[in-house]
Scaffold this active site. Structure first.
Site, PDB file in Angstrom:
ATOM      1  N   LYS A 160       0.008 -10.167   8.455  1.00 28.80           N
ATOM      2  CA  LYS A 160       0.176  -8.746   8.836  1.00 28.80           C
ATOM      3  C   LYS A 160      -1.655  -7.843   9.382  1.00 28.80           C
ATOM      4  CE  LYS A 160       1.078  -3.937   7.159  1.00 28.80           C
ATOM      5  NZ  LYS A 160       1.226  -2.851   5.852  1.00 28.80           N
ATOM      6  N   THR A 206       1.174  -1.323   0.302  1.00 31.09           N
ATOM      7  CA  THR A 206      -0.252   0.083   0.074  1.00 31.09           C
ATOM      8  C   THR A 206       0.812   1.012   0.154  1.00 31.09           C
ATOM      9  OG1 THR A 206      -1.447  -1.043   1.291  1.00 31.09           O
ATOM     10  CG2 THR A 206      -1.659   1.851   1.200  1.00 31.09           C
ATOM     11  N   THR A 207       1.771   1.150   0.771  1.00 33.03           N
ATOM     12  CA  THR A 207       2.939   2.269   1.332  1.00 33.03           C
ATOM     13  C   THR A 207       3.209   2.722  -0.009  1.00 33.03           C
ATOM     14  OG1 THR A 207       2.723   2.268   3.425  1.00 33.03           O
ATOM     15  CG2 THR A 207       4.164   3.872   2.645  1.00 33.03           C
ATOM     16  N   ILE A 215       5.522  -4.230  10.578  1.00 34.21           N
ATOM     17  CA  ILE A 215       5.935  -4.265   9.036  1.00 34.21           C
ATOM     18  C   ILE A 215       5.406  -2.379   8.922  1.00 34.21           C
ATOM     19  CG2 ILE A 215       5.211  -4.389   6.839  1.00 34.21           C
ATOM     20  CD1 ILE A 215       4.101  -7.332   7.430  1.00 34.21           C
ATOM     21  N   TYR A 241      -2.544 -10.117   4.224  1.00 34.73           N
ATOM     22  CA  TYR A 241      -2.434  -8.854   4.890  1.00 34.73           C
ATOM     23  C   TYR A 241      -4.433  -8.678   5.744  1.00 34.73           C
ATOM     24  CZ  TYR A 241      -1.341  -3.897   4.383  1.00 34.73           C
ATOM     25  OH  TYR A 241      -2.308  -2.443   4.633  1.00 34.73           O
ATOM     26  N   ARG A 267      -9.431  -0.453   4.976  1.00 37.32           N
ATOM     27  CA  ARG A 267      -9.432  -0.260   3.256  1.00 37.32           C
ATOM     28  C   ARG A 267      -9.731  -1.431   2.675  1.00 37.32           C
ATOM     29  NH1 ARG A 267      -5.022   2.754   1.649  1.00 37.32           N
ATOM     30  NH2 ARG A 267      -3.736   3.858   3.080  1.00 37.32           N
ATOM     31  N   TYR A 276     -13.188  -4.600  -3.002  1.00 39.33           N
ATOM     32  CA  TYR A 276     -13.927  -4.187  -3.879  1.00 39.33           C
ATOM     33  C   TYR A 276     -15.265  -5.317  -4.554  1.00 39.33           C
ATOM     34  CZ  TYR A 276     -16.821  -1.886  -7.258  1.00 39.33           C
ATOM     35  OH  TYR A 276     -18.452  -1.349  -8.167  1.00 39.33           O
TER      36      TYR A 276
END
Length: 296
Positions: free
Chosen positions: A165, A48-49, A207, A137, A142, A111
């Site tokens: 994570k 994501t980052t 993380i 994850y 999100r 989604y």
């Protein structure tokens, strides 16, 4: 008991961009090197980052390849290859394995989402298609899709699924996860403000976004936990809490990229739809960096 992919503080590394929004590989290499020199225990690329959602397939694989070559086996490279399309996630995961990734980070489908049975089928299909370890994850804020405890326990039976994570922000969920999965699933904090709480329950590390600006201190916070010195770890957690909060004052990775730019690292901006920080929030972020002597 499975082999642990990494223990300690991994950085969820940004992808620096040039003014034309192309990837700035020179800066990327410098950031990776700085992280390793300052004690970071693993590099998580194209998460994501790292703005993987705006990358072409070619950019995605080239970033992974570059990180693998730059680290030169000094620390593990974990590649984000998750997708809401199972077939595409398999393809991307296989390509990451081919270019030398040590492990994969797989986000839950977003989604279109799925059922818990669908999650098991999705992650199992990817795990069956590769020969390197996988970290799941869980970030429902999100994706709108959470991994149930029973689902995680089922997935932990797969030889290639070794960790998760955990970024739900729910410490009760984390406790139950560790209690149910034990040594079959390593748990990593996905939230910098919860490193010590997660590790006090048996987590293996973090993380981290915070590692970009204070890699040594983030590593030491985790190391203190691993040494059962939670008093010193808690001091660091609380000392940097305001900075952590301001690194998430807007949508990640907008603030951390701005922080690095303020600190003199040529991180560049974010690709749209991410948008530059407001002046008010930038001032708060800069004040936090100045408080800790991080602005040159």
């Amino acid at each position: 008991m499975k082999n642990t992919l990494f223990t300690g503080a991994a950085v969820a590394i940004i992808t620096p961009f040039n003014e034309d929004n192309s990837i700035n590989f020179e800066c990327f290499g410098e950031i990776i090197e700085n992280q390793i020199v300052n004690g970071t225990d693993a590099i998580v690329v194209c998460g994501t980052t790292g703005e993987a959602s705006t990358m072409s397939d070619e950019e995605h694989i080239e970033c992974i390849r570059f990180a693998v070559e730059k680290t030169a086996k000094r620390v593990p490279v974990i590649a984000g290859t998750g997708s809401n399309d199972t077939a595409y996630a398999i393809q991307l995961s296989q390509e990451a394995e081919k270019v030398g990734a040590d492990g994969l980070l797989l986000v839950t489908p977003y989604y279109n989402k799925t059922t818990q049975r669908g999650l098991i089928a999705h992650f199992t299909a990817i795990a069956d298609a590769v020969n390197i370890p996988i970290i799941l994850y869980n970030i429902p804020g999100r994706t709108g899709m959470a991994i149930d405890i029973s689902t995680a326990k089922t997935l932990a039976k797969h030889k290639n699924i070794v960790g998760i994570k955990e970024a739900s922000g729910n410490i009760s969920y984390t406790a139950k996860l560790i209690a149910e999965c034990g040594d079959e699933l390593d748990v990593y904090s996905g939230n910098d403000d919860m490193i010590v709480p997660v590790m006090s329950l048996g987590g293996k590390g973090v993380i981290s976004v915070l590692s970009h600006v204070i890699p040594k201190e983030t590593h030491m916070m985790v190391q203190y936990c691993l040494e059962n010195n939670f008093a010193e770890a808690t001091k660091l957690q609380l000392e940097y809490l305001e900075l952590i909060n301001n690194l998430f004052i807007e949508v990640n990775p907008i603030p951390v990229k701005e922080a690095m730019n303020i600190m003199g690292v040529n991180a560049g901006g974010c690709r749209m739809p991410l948008y530059p920080m407001s002046d008010e929030n930038r001032a708060k972020l800069k004040a936090s960096l100045e408080k800790h002597g991080l602005v040159k």
